[in-house]
Design a protein around this motif. Structure first.
Motif, PDB file in Angstrom:
ATOM      1  N   THR A 165       0.820  -1.213   0.000  1.00  0.00           N
ATOM      2  CA  THR A 165       0.000   0.000   0.000  1.00  0.00           C
ATOM      3  C   THR A 165       0.851   1.258   0.000  1.00  0.00           C
ATOM      4  OG1 THR A 165      -1.808  -1.166   1.112  1.00  0.00           O
ATOM      5  CG2 THR A 165      -1.809   1.237   1.257  1.00  0.00           C
ATOM      6  N   TRP A 207      -1.080   1.854  -5.733  1.00  0.00           N
ATOM      7  CA  TRP A 207      -2.495   1.677  -6.080  1.00  0.00           C
ATOM      8  C   TRP A 207      -3.413   2.581  -5.277  1.00  0.00           C
ATOM      9  CZ3 TRP A 207      -6.169   0.448  -2.555  1.00  0.00           C
ATOM     10  CH2 TRP A 207      -5.743  -0.103  -1.336  1.00  0.00           C
ATOM     11  N   ALA A 244      -8.325  -6.920   1.224  1.00  0.00           N
ATOM     12  CA  ALA A 244      -7.916  -7.803   0.131  1.00  0.00           C
ATOM     13  C   ALA A 244      -7.217  -9.031   0.686  1.00  0.00           C
ATOM     14  CB  ALA A 244      -6.972  -7.077  -0.832  1.00  0.00           C
ATOM     15  N   LEU A 296      -4.307 -11.870  -0.265  1.00  0.00           N
ATOM     16  CA  LEU A 296      -3.079 -11.688  -1.023  1.00  0.00           C
ATOM     17  C   LEU A 296      -2.401 -13.025  -1.341  1.00  0.00           C
ATOM     18  CD1 LEU A 296      -1.655  -8.724   1.073  1.00  0.00           C
ATOM     19  CD2 LEU A 296      -2.754  -8.577  -1.170  1.00  0.00           C
ATOM     20  N   LEU A 320     -11.505  -7.510  -1.990  1.00  0.00           N
ATOM     21  CA  LEU A 320     -10.925  -7.845  -3.285  1.00  0.00           C
ATOM     22  C   LEU A 320     -10.153  -9.147  -3.193  1.00  0.00           C
ATOM     23  CD1 LEU A 320     -10.238  -6.960  -6.223  1.00  0.00           C
ATOM     24  CD2 LEU A 320      -8.218  -5.817  -5.272  1.00  0.00           C
ATOM     25  N   ALA A 325      -7.299 -10.902  -4.418  1.00  0.00           N
ATOM     26  CA  ALA A 325      -6.066 -10.600  -5.143  1.00  0.00           C
ATOM     27  C   ALA A 325      -5.042 -11.709  -4.972  1.00  0.00           C
ATOM     28  CB  ALA A 325      -5.488  -9.274  -4.656  1.00  0.00           C
ATOM     29  N   TRP A 384      -3.230 -13.639 -11.564  1.00  0.00           N
ATOM     30  CA  TRP A 384      -2.568 -12.416 -11.085  1.00  0.00           C
ATOM     31  C   TRP A 384      -1.117 -12.711 -10.722  1.00  0.00           C
ATOM     32  CZ3 TRP A 384      -2.269  -7.345 -10.116  1.00  0.00           C
ATOM     33  CH2 TRP A 384      -1.616  -6.887  -8.980  1.00  0.00           C
ATOM     34  N   PRO A 423       4.042  -5.398  -6.754  1.00  0.00           N
ATOM     35  CA  PRO A 423       3.568  -5.079  -8.106  1.00  0.00           C
ATOM     36  C   PRO A 423       4.412  -3.966  -8.716  1.00  0.00           C
ATOM     37  CG  PRO A 423       1.747  -5.117  -6.531  1.00  0.00           C
ATOM     38  CD  PRO A 423       3.014  -5.145  -5.732  1.00  0.00           C
ATOM     39  N   HIS A 462       0.062  -2.202  -9.807  1.00  0.00           N
ATOM     40  CA  HIS A 462      -0.603  -1.217  -8.947  1.00  0.00           C
ATOM     41  C   HIS A 462      -1.826  -0.635  -9.651  1.00  0.00           C
ATOM     42  CE1 HIS A 462       1.873  -0.849  -5.327  1.00  0.00           C
ATOM     43  NE2 HIS A 462       2.936  -1.084  -6.087  1.00  0.00           N
ATOM     44  N   LEU A 493      -4.623  -3.176  -9.480  1.00  0.00           N
ATOM     45  CA  LEU A 493      -5.250  -3.191  -8.160  1.00  0.00           C
ATOM     46  C   LEU A 493      -6.202  -2.009  -7.990  1.00  0.00           C
ATOM     47  CD1 LEU A 493      -2.315  -4.197  -5.790  1.00  0.00           C
ATOM     48  CD2 LEU A 493      -4.399  -5.507  -6.218  1.00  0.00           C
ATOM     49  N   ARG A 519      -9.333  -2.607 -10.006  1.00  0.00           N
ATOM     50  CA  ARG A 519     -10.179  -3.650  -9.426  1.00  0.00           C
ATOM     51  C   ARG A 519     -10.890  -3.158  -8.177  1.00  0.00           C
ATOM     52  NH1 ARG A 519      -6.589  -9.082  -9.319  1.00  0.00           N
ATOM     53  NH2 ARG A 519      -8.564  -9.971  -8.569  1.00  0.00           N
ATOM     54  N   PHE A 520     -10.217  -2.378  -7.353  1.00  0.00           N
ATOM     55  CA  PHE A 520     -10.877  -1.791  -6.183  1.00  0.00           C
ATOM     56  C   PHE A 520     -11.961  -0.807  -6.625  1.00  0.00           C
ATOM     57  CE2 PHE A 520      -7.401  -2.915  -3.065  1.00  0.00           C
ATOM     58  CZ  PHE A 520      -8.241  -3.495  -2.128  1.00  0.00           C
TER      59      PHE A 520
END
Length: 297
Positions: free
Chosen positions: A19, A35, A121, A123, A163, A165, A170, A184, A189, A192, A195-196
């Motif tokens: 993040t 992202w 999410a 992971l 999400l 992920a 992926w 990523p 990014h 992501l 998708r969010f």
């Protein structure tokens, strides 16, 4: 998605290096974008201002999110909060799914109590991303599956926009990942963020246009990835996993023993049971987990 401050939107991002934006350099070359910053630009129509704060820190574990990032983010009074964390917990010898579950439950609950919408999410496991040998990768994968099970259940409990992920496509798409194979790249990014954005749109939120999906920079070449692993990558893994290495060796040996005996399924059962017991301890066992056996020590 009006917020609490005159129709504006406040978005707080919590978590670790994912993040923070590692793998996606900022446009001005200073630090990282990532992202969350890309998503922030698309959270509202043009006439609605967005306030964005990224509290994520590289290397953060769930304990850091609870003890440090959550108080700071609560003071920001966000309407939307992303909490994406857990991989670093799996890379420590102190990994305890009960403690991870308790911390995440407290973090999610603190923001839900304030009326903020949560973004979460699941992971992929780091062993798969780094291409570790099976006996080393499987214990890490088992830990990450346990964390994902917890995140799934708690996301449902607190009405989060969740999400998925951790899917194979992926993980397998090298164009999505940076040279370190664990974070990523720009394309990842952006994917992501898109998708969010889609998950938020499907939840009925009023948003701005989706982030651009096309990356402005090419993905790293295979040569660049191998060069990173041979130089900086080795040091990075050692710094992250120094306290785990002795334990991981023991876990790998246990993996081999069970494989030879044909009892590897017991290890999966043990991990699933631990996640179920951890969720039961915070009163968040989903229907599909209620029938799981008790924890095996």
């Amino acid at each position: 998605m009006p917020g609490s401050t005159g129709g504006s939107v406040r978005f707080a991002a919590l978590g670790d290096s994912l993040t923070e934006g590692v793998g996606d350099p900022a446009v001005d070359g200073e630090g990282w974008r990532g992202w969350a910053a890309l998503l922030a630009e698309s959270l509202s129509p043009p006439e609605v201002p967005v306030g964005f704060r990224n509290f994520a820190v590289s290397g953060a574990q769930t304990r850091d999110v609870w003890s440090s990032q959550t108080p700071q983010a609560l003071a920001f009074e966000p309407d939307l909060v992303s909490v994406v964390v857990g991989v670093n917990d799996t890379l420590r010898c102190t990994f305890d799914i009960h403690r991870v579950t308790a911390r995440l439950d407290r973090v999610y609950g603190a923001f839900a109590e304030r009326g903020a919408l949560l973004l979460t999410a699941c992971l992929p496991d780091p062993g798969a991303l780094l291409g570790l040998p099976g006996a080393l990768a499987r214990p890490l994968a088992r830990r990450q599956r346990a964390v994902n099970t917890v995140v799934h259940a708690l996301s449902e409990r607190y009405g989060a926009v969740h999400l998925h992920a951790a899917d194979g496509a992926w993980v397998a798409d090298r164009a999505m990942w940076s040279a370190d194979r664990l974070h990523p790249g720009e394309a990842g990014h952006r994917a992501l963020a898109v998708r969010f954005h889609e998950r938020l749109r499907l939840s009925g939120r009023e948003l701005g246009p989706a982030p651009a999906l096309t990356a402005e920079r090419p993905p790293p070449s295979r040569t660049a990835s191998l060069a990173w692993l041979a130089t900086a990558g080795t040091g990075w893994v050692l710094r992250r996993c120094t306290d785990l290495l002795p334990q991981l060796a023991a876990l790998a040996a246990d993996e081999v023993r069970h494989g030879l005996r044909g009892t590897a399924g017991r290890l999966d059962l043990r991990a699933a049971s631990a996640a179920s017991a951890a969720l039961a301890s915070v009163g968040a066992v989903s229907g599909e987990l209620k029938g799981a056996p008790a924890q095996v020590h």
